[in-house]
Design a protein around this motif. Structure first.
Motif, PDB file in Angstrom:
ATOM      1  N   TYR A  66      12.288   8.109  -2.062  1.00 46.82           N
ATOM      2  CA  TYR A  66      13.661   7.722  -1.742  1.00 46.82           C
ATOM      3  C   TYR A  66      13.739   6.384  -1.028  1.00 46.82           C
ATOM      4  O   TYR A  66      14.831   5.882  -0.781  1.00 46.82           O
ATOM      5  N   GLN A  67      12.611   5.839  -0.680  1.00 50.75           N
ATOM      6  CA  GLN A  67      12.575   4.587   0.075  1.00 50.75           C
ATOM      7  C   GLN A  67      11.360   3.784  -0.376  1.00 50.75           C
ATOM      8  O   GLN A  67      10.299   4.336  -0.610  1.00 50.75           O
ATOM      9  N   GLY A  68      11.541   2.470  -0.499  1.00 56.51           N
ATOM     10  CA  GLY A  68      10.432   1.588  -0.851  1.00 56.51           C
ATOM     11  C   GLY A  68       9.544   1.326   0.346  1.00 56.51           C
ATOM     12  O   GLY A  68       9.840   1.712   1.474  1.00 56.51           O
ATOM     13  N   ILE A  69       8.437   0.657   0.078  1.00 57.55           N
ATOM     14  CA  ILE A  69       7.441   0.389   1.109  1.00 57.55           C
ATOM     15  C   ILE A  69       7.579  -1.049   1.616  1.00 57.55           C
ATOM     16  O   ILE A  69       7.866  -1.952   0.830  1.00 57.55           O
ATOM     17  N   THR A  70       7.376  -1.241   2.900  1.00 60.07           N
ATOM     18  CA  THR A  70       7.404  -2.599   3.462  1.00 60.07           C
ATOM     19  C   THR A  70       6.033  -3.245   3.264  1.00 60.07           C
ATOM     20  O   THR A  70       5.016  -2.555   3.100  1.00 60.07           O
ATOM     21  N   ILE A  71       6.006  -4.542   3.296  1.00 58.81           N
ATOM     22  CA  ILE A  71       4.743  -5.271   3.161  1.00 58.81           C
ATOM     23  C   ILE A  71       3.807  -4.914   4.305  1.00 58.81           C
ATOM     24  O   ILE A  71       2.600  -4.709   4.094  1.00 58.81           O
ATOM     25  N   GLU A  72       4.341  -4.793   5.505  1.00 58.56           N
ATOM     26  CA  GLU A  72       3.510  -4.459   6.660  1.00 58.56           C
ATOM     27  C   GLU A  72       2.843  -3.094   6.476  1.00 58.56           C
ATOM     28  O   GLU A  72       1.651  -2.936   6.723  1.00 58.56           O
ATOM     29  N   SER A  73       3.622  -2.111   6.023  1.00 59.71           N
ATOM     30  CA  SER A  73       3.066  -0.768   5.801  1.00 59.71           C
ATOM     31  C   SER A  73       2.042  -0.790   4.673  1.00 59.71           C
ATOM     32  O   SER A  73       1.003  -0.127   4.746  1.00 59.71           O
ATOM     33  N   LEU A  74       2.318  -1.564   3.640  1.00 62.69           N
ATOM     34  CA  LEU A  74       1.408  -1.666   2.507  1.00 62.69           C
ATOM     35  C   LEU A  74       0.054  -2.232   2.940  1.00 62.69           C
ATOM     36  O   LEU A  74      -0.997  -1.700   2.575  1.00 62.69           O
ATOM     37  N   ILE A  75       0.072  -3.272   3.739  1.00 66.44           N
ATOM     38  CA  ILE A  75      -1.170  -3.878   4.221  1.00 66.44           C
ATOM     39  C   ILE A  75      -1.938  -2.901   5.107  1.00 66.44           C
ATOM     40  O   ILE A  75      -3.155  -2.755   4.986  1.00 66.44           O
ATOM     41  N   THR A  76      -1.225  -2.206   5.983  1.00 69.76           N
ATOM     42  CA  THR A  76      -1.873  -1.218   6.852  1.00 69.76           C
ATOM     43  C   THR A  76      -2.487  -0.094   6.026  1.00 69.76           C
ATOM     44  O   THR A  76      -3.621   0.319   6.278  1.00 69.76           O
ATOM     45  N   MET A  77      -1.760   0.385   5.016  1.00 70.35           N
ATOM     46  CA  MET A  77      -2.285   1.453   4.164  1.00 70.35           C
ATOM     47  C   MET A  77      -3.527   0.998   3.407  1.00 70.35           C
ATOM     48  O   MET A  77      -4.477   1.763   3.263  1.00 70.35           O
ATOM     49  N   ARG A  78      -3.500  -0.232   2.928  1.00 67.56           N
ATOM     50  CA  ARG A  78      -4.670  -0.755   2.215  1.00 67.56           C
ATOM     51  C   ARG A  78      -5.903  -0.671   3.105  1.00 67.56           C
ATOM     52  O   ARG A  78      -6.975  -0.275   2.679  1.00 67.56           O
ATOM     53  N   GLU A  79      -5.736  -1.027   4.363  1.00 68.04           N
ATOM     54  CA  GLU A  79      -6.860  -0.999   5.301  1.00 68.04           C
ATOM     55  C   GLU A  79      -7.263   0.431   5.661  1.00 68.04           C
ATOM     56  O   GLU A  79      -8.439   0.754   5.700  1.00 68.04           O
ATOM     57  N   LEU A  80      -6.287   1.300   5.895  1.00 71.94           N
ATOM     58  CA  LEU A  80      -6.579   2.681   6.280  1.00 71.94           C
ATOM     59  C   LEU A  80      -7.199   3.486   5.144  1.00 71.94           C
ATOM     60  O   LEU A  80      -8.126   4.264   5.349  1.00 71.94           O
ATOM     61  N   PHE A  81      -6.682   3.304   3.925  1.00 72.31           N
ATOM     62  CA  PHE A  81      -7.160   4.065   2.777  1.00 72.31           C
ATOM     63  C   PHE A  81      -8.352   3.405   2.088  1.00 72.31           C
ATOM     64  O   PHE A  81      -9.033   4.025   1.287  1.00 72.31           O
ATOM     65  N   ASN A  82      -8.548   2.114   2.364  1.00 76.68           N
ATOM     66  CA  ASN A  82      -9.624   1.345   1.733  1.00 76.68           C
ATOM     67  C   ASN A  82      -9.484   1.359   0.211  1.00 76.68           C
ATOM     68  O   ASN A  82     -10.431   1.643  -0.516  1.00 76.68           O
ATOM     69  N   VAL A  83      -8.268   1.079  -0.253  1.00 81.32           N
ATOM     70  CA  VAL A  83      -7.981   0.969  -1.684  1.00 81.32           C
ATOM     71  C   VAL A  83      -7.183  -0.313  -1.911  1.00 81.32           C
ATOM     72  O   VAL A  83      -6.539  -0.813  -0.994  1.00 81.32           O
ATOM     73  N   PRO A  84      -7.211  -0.845  -3.133  1.00 83.49           N
ATOM     74  CA  PRO A  84      -6.430  -2.057  -3.423  1.00 83.49           C
ATOM     75  C   PRO A  84      -4.926  -1.805  -3.345  1.00 83.49           C
ATOM     76  O   PRO A  84      -4.454  -0.697  -3.612  1.00 83.49           O
ATOM     77  N   ILE A  85      -4.192  -2.828  -3.001  1.00 84.69           N
ATOM     78  CA  ILE A  85      -2.733  -2.750  -2.941  1.00 84.69           C
ATOM     79  C   ILE A  85      -2.171  -2.331  -4.298  1.00 84.69           C
ATOM     80  O   ILE A  85      -1.243  -1.528  -4.368  1.00 84.69           O
TER      81      ILE A  85
END
Length: 100
Positions: free
Chosen positions: A44-63
């Motif tokens: 229901y909501q899109g992702i922010t760039i800040e959250s996307l970058i943090t997730m990339r680091e936390l999950f260790n997967v490509p954006i």
């Protein structure tokens, strides 16, 4: 490459669960409200760039993988191919050494 908010949210939810994090804990890690994370995971909501970058680091997967589900397999395949190439070179070197 197509961005589907629902599919993206499902990937995020699956990655979060794989890491054993509750929505409350993961929302704190992202510095977002639990309500916003729930909306994100349910599409229901899109992702922010800040959250996307943090997730990339936390999950260790490509954006790309977080957004579209693509990009992870190709990187994995490239890594595996490099390993196969190195193993093949080592095997050829071993054969040459055994001939001498």
């Amino acid at each position: 490459m197509i961005y589907d908010m629902t599919a993206c949210g499902n990937r995020i939810k699956a990655l979060r669960r794989k890491n054993g994090w509750t929505q409350v804990v993961f929302a704190e890690m992202l510095e977002m409200s639990h309500s916003n994370l729930r909306k994100l995971e349910n599409g229901y909501q899109g992702i922010t760039i800040e959250s996307l970058i943090t997730m990339r680091e936390l999950f260790n997967v490509p954006i790309d993988f977080i957004l579209t589900g693509e990009g992870f397999d190709s990187e994995l395949e490239q890594g595996l191919q490099r390993i196969i190439d190195i193993a093949s070179k080592l095997k050829n070197t071993e054969r040459q050494c055994n001939r001498k």
